[in-house]
Design a protein around this motif. Structure first.
Motif, mmCIF file in Angstrom:
data_model
loop_
_atom_site.group_PDB
_atom_site.id
_atom_site.type_symbol
_atom_site.label_atom_id
_atom_site.label_comp_id
_atom_site.label_asym_id
_atom_site.label_seq_id
_atom_site.Cartn_x
_atom_site.Cartn_y
_atom_site.Cartn_z
ATOM 1 N N GLY A 81 0.843 -1.193 0.000
ATOM 2 C CA GLY A 81 0.000 0.000 0.000
ATOM 3 C C GLY A 81 0.877 1.242 0.000
ATOM 4 N N ARG A 82 0.604 2.149 0.926
ATOM 5 C CA ARG A 82 1.402 3.366 1.028
ATOM 6 C C ARG A 82 2.722 3.122 1.725
ATOM 7 N N GLN A 83 2.806 2.025 2.473
ATOM 8 C CA GLN A 83 3.990 1.770 3.267
ATOM 9 C C GLN A 83 5.078 1.133 2.416
ATOM 10 N N GLU A 84 6.288 1.609 2.573
ATOM 11 C CA GLU A 84 7.456 0.966 1.985
ATOM 12 C C GLU A 84 8.438 0.734 3.116
ATOM 13 N N VAL A 85 8.724 -0.532 3.383
ATOM 14 C CA VAL A 85 9.544 -0.903 4.529
ATOM 15 C C VAL A 85 10.892 -1.409 4.053
ATOM 16 N N ASP A 86 11.936 -0.866 4.638
ATOM 17 C CA ASP A 86 13.283 -1.338 4.365
ATOM 18 C C ASP A 86 13.577 -2.481 5.331
ATOM 19 N N VAL A 87 13.901 -3.653 4.807
ATOM 20 C CA VAL A 87 14.119 -4.843 5.634
ATOM 21 C C VAL A 87 15.586 -5.252 5.533
ATOM 22 N N ARG A 88 16.286 -5.270 6.667
ATOM 23 C CA ARG A 88 17.669 -5.751 6.724
ATOM 24 C C ARG A 88 17.632 -7.210 7.144
ATOM 25 N N VAL A 89 18.275 -8.082 6.354
ATOM 26 C CA VAL A 89 18.201 -9.516 6.566
ATOM 27 C C VAL A 89 19.575 -10.055 6.935
ATOM 28 N N SER A 90 19.613 -10.942 7.910
ATOM 29 C CA SER A 90 20.864 -11.568 8.347
ATOM 30 C C SER A 90 20.628 -13.060 8.543
ATOM 31 N N THR A 91 21.548 -13.899 8.016
ATOM 32 C CA THR A 91 21.457 -15.345 8.222
ATOM 33 C C THR A 91 22.628 -15.814 9.075
ATOM 34 N N LEU A 92 22.405 -16.886 9.826
ATOM 35 C CA LEU A 92 23.438 -17.441 10.691
ATOM 36 C C LEU A 92 23.273 -18.955 10.745
ATOM 37 N N PRO A 93 24.303 -19.722 10.371
ATOM 38 C CA PRO A 93 24.201 -21.185 10.441
ATOM 39 C C PRO A 93 24.044 -21.657 11.893
ATOM 40 N N THR A 94 23.087 -22.538 12.133
ATOM 41 C CA THR A 94 22.885 -23.114 13.461
ATOM 42 C C THR A 94 22.815 -24.635 13.345
ATOM 43 N N MET A 95 22.604 -25.297 14.458
ATOM 44 C CA MET A 95 22.631 -26.755 14.492
ATOM 45 C C MET A 95 21.592 -27.380 13.569
ATOM 46 N N TYR A 96 20.400 -26.772 13.494
ATOM 47 C CA TYR A 96 19.311 -27.368 12.729
ATOM 48 C C TYR A 96 18.960 -26.586 11.468
ATOM 49 N N GLY A 97 19.883 -25.791 10.989
ATOM 50 C CA GLY A 97 19.632 -25.013 9.778
ATOM 51 C C GLY A 97 19.988 -23.557 9.975
ATOM 52 N N GLU A 98 19.722 -22.740 8.970
ATOM 53 C CA GLU A 98 20.072 -21.327 9.025
ATOM 54 C C GLU A 98 19.003 -20.524 9.769
ATOM 55 N N SER A 99 19.453 -19.760 10.754
ATOM 56 C CA SER A 99 18.572 -18.831 11.453
ATOM 57 C C SER A 99 18.551 -17.517 10.675
ATOM 58 N N VAL A 100 17.351 -16.965 10.485
ATOM 59 C CA VAL A 100 17.201 -15.726 9.712
ATOM 60 C C VAL A 100 16.570 -14.661 10.593
ATOM 61 N N SER A 101 17.191 -13.497 10.614
ATOM 62 C CA SER A 101 16.632 -12.346 11.333
ATOM 63 C C SER A 101 16.364 -11.233 10.330
ATOM 64 N N MET A 102 15.165 -10.669 10.431
ATOM 65 C CA MET A 102 14.760 -9.588 9.538
ATOM 66 C C MET A 102 14.421 -8.359 10.373
ATOM 67 N N ARG A 103 15.159 -7.274 10.176
ATOM 68 C CA ARG A 103 14.899 -6.013 10.873
ATOM 69 C C ARG A 103 14.049 -5.121 9.975
ATOM 70 N N LEU A 104 12.861 -4.755 10.461
ATOM 71 C CA LEU A 104 11.925 -3.936 9.684
ATOM 72 C C LEU A 104 12.108 -2.472 10.068
ATOM 73 N N LEU A 105 12.564 -1.680 9.111
ATOM 74 C CA LEU A 105 12.768 -0.253 9.348
ATOM 75 C C LEU A 105 11.649 0.507 8.657
ATOM 76 N N ASN A 106 10.583 0.728 9.396
ATOM 77 C CA ASN A 106 9.401 1.396 8.865
ATOM 78 C C ASN A 106 9.405 2.840 9.327
ATOM 79 N N GLU A 107 9.725 3.761 8.416
ATOM 80 C CA GLU A 107 9.838 5.160 8.798
ATOM 81 C C GLU A 107 8.521 5.744 9.283
#
Length: 576
Positions: free
Chosen positions: A257-283
């Motif tokens: 819609g009107r919102q445009e969100v900048d998402v910073r994504v980071s992956t990290l290998p862990t015991m059971y697969g890759e952990s993913v963190s997404m930081r939502l920067l909504n102005e």
């Protein structure tokens, strides 16, 4: 209630044409849950007002509140619920007079005749439609079925409901829809982070809302799609999907819609697969002014006085996640005027600020804070913002910039305001330079705001309240008349958390003549703090207590930052 409904689905398009003819096709091509946002973004009309216009144009009723029909929900095909964004509800006027051959349904967009025929074919009842708030309906669906559950269900006959053509859905399309729904739900819940965390027997998803991690209800079969979901996120953020042994960073620009969100994504290998963190920067969800941050009136006045100075240093301190960057952004929005040239050096650039020249450091090519700051000084700035002072070189350049006629804003990682002075001295900066350049140090923490819709008077006993006040360093008079304070409950408006949004606790250390002398004499942080309290500095805990008295937050929120020890005793002594 009249069981026969005068619903006119053929008039939906006409109602849209009346608003703005050229966007009819855009709305028609959008997904059902996005149609209202697309229409609102292109007309400039608020979604609530649009729902009333559409309801009137289609001959439907608008409900501000609805109750689920549990019996009908148990037998209603979940694919219809997710594909058509439909929920069976009790008739608003109660069960009396309800027709057993009529199924009362809530939806977020006027349904077409095809959907109505499917409901009748699957349920054997005539549908009676109501329009309801989209956010509430989608939240209710996610609570009962899990976020994105409809996307990952096996195909069924009801699947035709959400198809615009006869092409078969494949797993890839389902994964794309699922990831989109997870992000969209996070935006609706005002989450700042999304965490995909692989476990031995599940893929856990959690949102960080107002600083607290909240588990997300997910479909039971989610683990089977773990690899596909992680790969989809990596594709969206332009990462190497074949690299699973090393951490990666990426970025997504997500529009809704009107919102445009900048998402910073980071992956990290862990015991059971890759952990993913997404930081939502909504102005749009960030404070746009100093008033929105939560400064008390006298503290706001002191901040404005420093921001009006032609030179000097203003430092903001606090741990990671305490809102330092957001506060700096609010400061710069206020002072960004046509007659001021402002340049920033950040890592990374989090918020785009109009009329401000923003630079991002790049360590791979040797562009550090210190080297970038040297170049900035040759750009004729009036105000310089340095994302963080991490080393002596950066600190030394910032100090000298302030002494040569520049206002410098920056951050430090210290626990309180006096600690920033000592931290600069530990970096090797001469005490007289610190005393001459630093004008104001602000320490801050973030606490959650009480939800105004459900907060109630706290039932805490006077004895317990007195004990809490002493722990916070608040002096208690001999004749103690306990003030009324508020406590969280939880309701639909705050997703049953009891809190909605956050507010800052601030500690402002002004470098007065007395503090100046203490700095030059290389006094300890404790001695500087004691003098500052005697001169009227309001501690973090005192600021939090003021928010409690004003009903902005709960006592438990402030108690999380209570430090037992000499600092509290010092404040009580200073007040006494």
């Amino acid at each position: 209630m009249h069981v026969k409904q005068k619903y006119k689905p053929f008039q939906i398009r006409q109602a849209i044409r009346d608003l703005q003819p050229e966007i009819e096709q855009l709305v028609h091509e959008a997904d059902r849950q996005e149609k209202l946002a697309v229409l609102s973004a292109n007309t400039g009309i608020a979604q609530g007002e649009l729902m009333l216009l559409l309801a009137h144009g289609a001959g439907l009723e608008w409900l501000s509140h609805f109750e689920l029909d549990s019996d009908a929900l148990a037998t209603f095909p979940s694919r219809l619920i997710h594909g058509g964004h439909i929920l069976p509800i009790l008739p608003p006027d109660g069960a009396e007079g309800a027709d057993s051959d009529v199924l009362y349904l809530a939806t977020l967009w006027p349904p077409d005749e095809r959907i109505a025929r499917w409901v009748y074919a699957v349920c054997g009842c005539q549908p009676y439609w109501f329009l309801v708030d989209p956010e509430r309906l989608l939240r209710t669906i996610s609570i009962h079925f899990g976020v994105g559950a409809g996307s990952l269900e096996p195909d069924s006959d009801a699947l035709e409901l959400i198809r615009e053509n006869d092409d078969e859905e494949d797993e890839s399309a389902a994964i794309i829809r699922f990831v989109n729904e997870v992000v969209q739900q996070a935006m609706r819940d005002r989450a700042t982070d999304i965490h995909f965390e692989p476990r031995k027997e599940s893929l856990q998803i959690r949102y960080r809302i107002d600083g607290k991690l909240v588990p997300v209800h997910v479909p039971p079969n989610l683990l089977a799609f773990q690899s596909a979901i992680i790969s989809r996120i990596k594709i969206m953020s332009r990462m190497n999907i074949s690299e699973k042994r090393r951490p990666q960073d990426g970025r997504i620009t997500y529009g809704r819609g009107r919102q445009e969100v900048d998402v910073r994504v980071s992956t990290l290998p862990t015991m059971y697969g890759e952990s993913v963190s997404m930081r939502l920067l909504n102005e749009q969800s960030q404070p746009t002014s100093i008033q929105d941050l939560g400064f008390l009136p006298d503290d706001e006045r002191r901040v404005n006085q420093v921001l009006d100075l032609p030179h000097g240093i203003l430092l903001i301190t606090g741990p990671t996640g305490s809102g330092k960057s957001t506060t700096l952004a609010a400061f710069m929005r206020q002072i960004a005027t046509p007659d001021r040239r402002i340049i920033t050096v950040e890592d990374p650039i989090e918020y785009e600020i109009p009329q401000v020249n923003q630079t991002q450091v790049n360590h791979e090519i040797g562009l550090s804070f210190a080297s970038a700051l040297r170049s900035v000084l040759r750009q004729d700035p009036d105000v310089i913002m340095v994302g963080e002072i991490r080393d002596r070189d950066t600190a030394d350049i910032a100090i000298r910039a302030s002494l040569t006629g520049h206002l410098v804003l920056s951050t430090l990682h210290t626990n309180d305001a006096p600690g920033a002075i000592v931290r600069l001295a530990d970096m090797g900066i001469e005490p007289f330079l610190i005393a001459s350049s630093v004008k104001l140090v602000i320490a801050q923490r973030l606490i959650r705001r009480l939800c105004p819709a459900c907060a109630v008077a706290d039932t805490i006993t006077p004895a317990m309240l007195r004990s809490c006040m002493l722990t916070l360093g608040i002096s208690v008079p001999a004749r103690f008349d306990p003030p009324e304070i508020m406590a969280p409950v939880g309701c639909e408006a705050c997703s049953n958390l009891g809190f909605r949004g956050r507010i800052g606790m601030f500690e402002l250390l002004t470098v007065s003549e007395g503090i100046h002398a203490q700095i030059v004499q290389q006094a300890s942080a404790h001695a500087i703090r004691r003098l500052a309290l005697q001169e009227g500095m309001r501690s973090l805990q005192r600021c939090g207590w003021e928010h409690v008295l004003a009903g902005r937050t709960a006592l438990a929120e402030v108690m999380r930052y209570a430090d037992a020890g000499d600092e509290q005793a010092s404040e009580v002594e200073a007040e006494g």
